[in-house]
Each structure stands twice: as structure tokens, then as C-alpha cells.
Design an enzyme around this catalytic site. Structure first.
Site, mmCIF file in Angstrom:
data_model
loop_
_atom_site.group_PDB
_atom_site.id
_atom_site.type_symbol
_atom_site.label_atom_id
_atom_site.label_comp_id
_atom_site.label_asym_id
_atom_site.label_seq_id
_atom_site.Cartn_x
_atom_site.Cartn_y
_atom_site.Cartn_z
ATOM 1 N N MET A 118 1.509 14.201 68.584
ATOM 2 C CA MET A 118 1.562 12.745 68.586
ATOM 3 C C MET A 118 1.904 12.290 69.994
ATOM 4 S SD MET A 118 3.393 11.348 65.110
ATOM 5 C CE MET A 118 2.535 11.413 63.534
ATOM 6 N N HIS A 140 10.097 12.145 57.546
ATOM 7 C CA HIS A 140 9.221 13.301 57.704
ATOM 8 C C HIS A 140 10.098 14.544 57.591
ATOM 9 C CE1 HIS A 140 6.619 15.806 60.754
ATOM 10 N NE2 HIS A 140 6.663 16.370 59.561
ATOM 11 N N HIS A 171 7.981 9.739 71.816
ATOM 12 C CA HIS A 171 7.805 10.671 70.708
ATOM 13 C C HIS A 171 6.547 11.505 70.914
ATOM 14 C CE1 HIS A 171 7.924 12.374 66.690
ATOM 15 N NE2 HIS A 171 6.657 12.019 66.517
ATOM 16 N N HIS A 199 5.301 15.876 69.710
ATOM 17 C CA HIS A 199 5.753 17.078 69.028
ATOM 18 C C HIS A 199 6.059 18.142 70.085
ATOM 19 C CE1 HIS A 199 3.736 15.602 65.039
ATOM 20 N NE2 HIS A 199 4.748 14.865 65.437
ATOM 21 N N GLN A 239 10.850 5.744 55.906
ATOM 22 C CA GLN A 239 9.959 6.913 55.889
ATOM 23 C C GLN A 239 10.679 8.092 56.528
ATOM 24 O OE1 GLN A 239 6.731 7.635 58.846
ATOM 25 N NE2 GLN A 239 5.348 7.392 57.105
ATOM 26 N N HIS A 246 12.453 15.733 60.553
ATOM 27 C CA HIS A 246 11.802 15.785 61.861
ATOM 28 C C HIS A 246 11.921 14.440 62.556
ATOM 29 C CE1 HIS A 246 8.383 15.513 64.695
ATOM 30 N NE2 HIS A 246 8.610 16.796 64.890
ATOM 31 N N HIS A 247 11.642 13.360 61.814
ATOM 32 C CA HIS A 247 11.895 12.016 62.320
ATOM 33 C C HIS A 247 11.935 11.042 61.153
ATOM 34 C CE1 HIS A 247 7.416 11.791 62.247
ATOM 35 N NE2 HIS A 247 7.624 10.504 61.995
#
Length: 334
Positions: A285, A145, A213, A215, A143, A69-70
Site C-alpha cells: 500500500m 485489519h 502507511h 507494508h 475497521q 496490523h492497522h
């Protein structure tokens, strides 16, 4: 060329190997992980060679939105865990059998963000993220997601980014200012999620790229420089449903001590439920990233700007933003 990175064998996994001396690119990739649950956030670290200073000048993503997703790359003084992989999504679902912690235990700063199949990014000439010996960044943490699992091969996932770097001193230090909000959007409503902060660092920031950013509910995200609480100049705005890359800022701009940076996410909630800011794809977000350079060896501080968001915080609120001459139409339209 000296090694950019060295790995402690007792901490890091063998899938990340030392860099070959004749290249100027290093892979920061997931070590063939096999997430079991959608909406999992996983982190993996690399320890930097602290005998030398290096300058990251570009990012080449190795990922697809069919899986990730990111992704975020954090610079840390200390990583959130000594494990090769750990859960790092706070309120999100947890991969069974893995430790849970934040991406960084101390000194965290975002240096790169990617989403929605955004292309590679190269910094302007003379600009680099300073890491290693003469820097507070001693580790890099990736990181990811994981939004979908259907396309992860049986051998595991290696989403991540290839880092372009140099040992040549770069006179301009790159940094990222992250802006965001809390709050919620009521059912069948249009809601403005807003944040603003006054800049405290005495050096002049030169923004050269921005990223938005949200959703699923985000329609427009805009970021602004505000002088004297009421003189607005656009940094950038974008439809957050387009590739969530760092887009170039097409004009010379300076952000000085005492200026306010402000951002708004316009959310249209057609759902029959209230939608809160959160970590999963069913939450929302609101983030606006400003990538900039400054003269000197350190990025600006503080490097984040977060507010409570709606309904208790707004740009115009007397005990909140306190801003005037708000460009309501321009801030919420493309």
C-alpha cells in the site's frame, strides 16, 4: 452531559453500551470478536445521537501490533452493513459466516488511522471532528485489519480506540485528506509510487499532522504542497516502518484552492516476484494522510486523492501529474 451515542437494539450488539454522562470519553471497540483467519478485515459500527452535535478532539488506541496490523475509523452517513460485525476488506480473506461489505454505504471519510503501536493523538485547541446532528457523519465505523491471531484471548478481541469528545462548539473543523496509489513494483527494483491532486475547495486548509502507511517494502513516504506546478514545500516525510502514528507538522502551512498536494512512496522490492498494491500484508500500500483544520462546519471536498500509480502514472508524466522541479533526492531520503 448528554449521551454521545445511542444504539439501536435491533442492530447493534450489547457489548457496546451507552456512555455515562459524567465522562468525556467513549469506547469504539471490537465486540470481543474471534477472527479465524489472518489478514481478515472486520468492521463494527456505532450510531451517533443525531439530536445533538459533538466534537471529537482526541483518540486513545486500545490495540497492539501483535494482533492488529492497522485500524481505521470512518465517519459515515450510512454504514456498510446493519450487522454488528462484518467483513470489510474487499479483496482480503473473509471471515466465514459474516456478511461482506464496505465500511460505509455512503458519505465515507476517514477520521483516524493507527498502526505499529502508535500512541494516542490529541487535536490542537479549538479543533474537532464534527459528528452527529449538524454533520454528515451519522455513524462511526471501526475497521481492524487482523495481521496475527496468536495473542487473541479465548474471550475474543476488543481492539479499537477510545474517543475523546466534547459538546462545546469547536470553531475549527478537522478533516483528513487521504492520498494513495495503485500500481506495482517489479522484482529487484526501486519504484516510486506517486500521486497528486489539485485542491478544489475554496477554503484554506491548515495541516497539523501527517501519517504514512506502507507494508514491508516501503522505505520513505513524503508529502508535499506544490504551487504553480513547480514550487515544492514539504508537508512531512517518514520511514513507514516506524510507528504509523499521526506525526505533528512543526510549521504553519496553508494549502489553498489551486495548490497541488503530492505524495511519493519509495519502495524497494528485493523479492523474486512482482508486488502489487493490495489489501494483504504480502501486497503493498502507498498512503499519505494529511490531518488539517478549516474554518466552518464542513471538511474540504473531495477528501481523497488516488492515482493509478506505476508504471503508468507519475508526478512528471505529461498526461498525469505534469509537475516540474521535482525534488527527487529529498522526496526519497530521510
Amino acid at each position: 452531559m448528554n449521551q454521545l451515542l445511542w444504539l439501536a437494539a435491533t442492530i447493534f450488539i450489547p457489548a457496546i453500551t451507552a456512555f455515562q454522562q459524567d465522562k468525556d470519553e467513549f469506547p469504539l471497540l471490537m465486540p470481543k470478536v474471534t477472527p479465524e483467519l489472518e489478514e481478515t478485515y472486520l468492521c463494527t459500527p456505532i450510531r451517533l445521537d443525531t439530536d445533538d452535535t459533538y466534537f471529537i478532539t482526541g483518540f486513545r488506541p486500545n490495540a497492539t501490533m501483535m494482533t492488529a496490523h492497522h485500524m481505521l475509523v470512518f465517519g459515515c452517513e450510512e454504514p456498510g452493513s446493519s450487522q454488528p460485525v462484518w467483513n470489510c476488506g474487499e479483496m482480503s480473506v473473509k471471515q466465514p459466516g459474516l456478511e461482506s461489505s464496505r465500511p460505509c454505504a455512503s458519505g465515507d471519510q476517514i477520521i483516524y488511522a493507527w498502526g505499529m503501536d502508535a500512541p494516542e493523538l490529541h487535536l490542537p485547541e479549538g479543533v474537532g471532528f464534527r459528528v452527529g446532528a449538524d454533520s454528515n457523519i451519522k455513524y462511526l465505523v471501526l475497521q481492524v485489519h487482523y495481521g496475527h491471531l496468536d495473542h487473541i484471548p479465548s474471550s475474543g478481541d476488543d481492539s479499537g480506540v477510545f474517543l475523546e469528545y466534547t459538546e462545546t462548539e469547536q470553531p475549527k473543523t478537522a478533516g483528513v485528506l487521504l492520498m494513495g496509489t495503485g500500481g506495482f513494483a517489479l522484482p529487484h527494483s526501486t519504484t516510486y509510487f506517486e500521486t497528486s491532486c489539485e485542491m478544489e475547495d475554496p477554503r484554506t486548509m491548515h495541516p497539523f499532522a501527517f501519517r504514512t502507511h506502507t507494508h514491508k517494502l516501503g522505505k520513505v513516504v513524503s508529502g508535499w504542497r506544490v504551487r504553480h506546478r513547480g514550487e515544492w514545500e514539504l508537508i512531512g516525510k517518514m520511514d513507514p516502518q516506524k510507528p504509523q502514528m499521526f506525526y505533528p507538522i512543526e510549521k504553519d502551512m496553508e494549502i489553498k484552492q489551486g495548490d497541488t498536494v503530492a505524495a511519493r512512496c519509495t519502495m524497494v522490492n528485493h523479492r523474486d516476484r512482482t508486488t502489487y498494491i493490495g489489501t494483504t500484508a504480502e501486497d503493498e500500500m502507498c498512503n499519505f494522510y494529511v490531518m488539517y483544520w478549516v474554518w466552518g462546519k464542513r471538511p474540504v471536498t473531495p477528501n481523497t486523492c488516488f492515482t493509478r500509480g506505476p508504471p503508468s502514472w507519475s508526478w512528471a508524466g505529461r498526461y498525469a501529474g505534469g509537475l516540474n522541479n521535482i525534488p527527487d533526492v529529498e522526496a526519497s531520503t530521510l
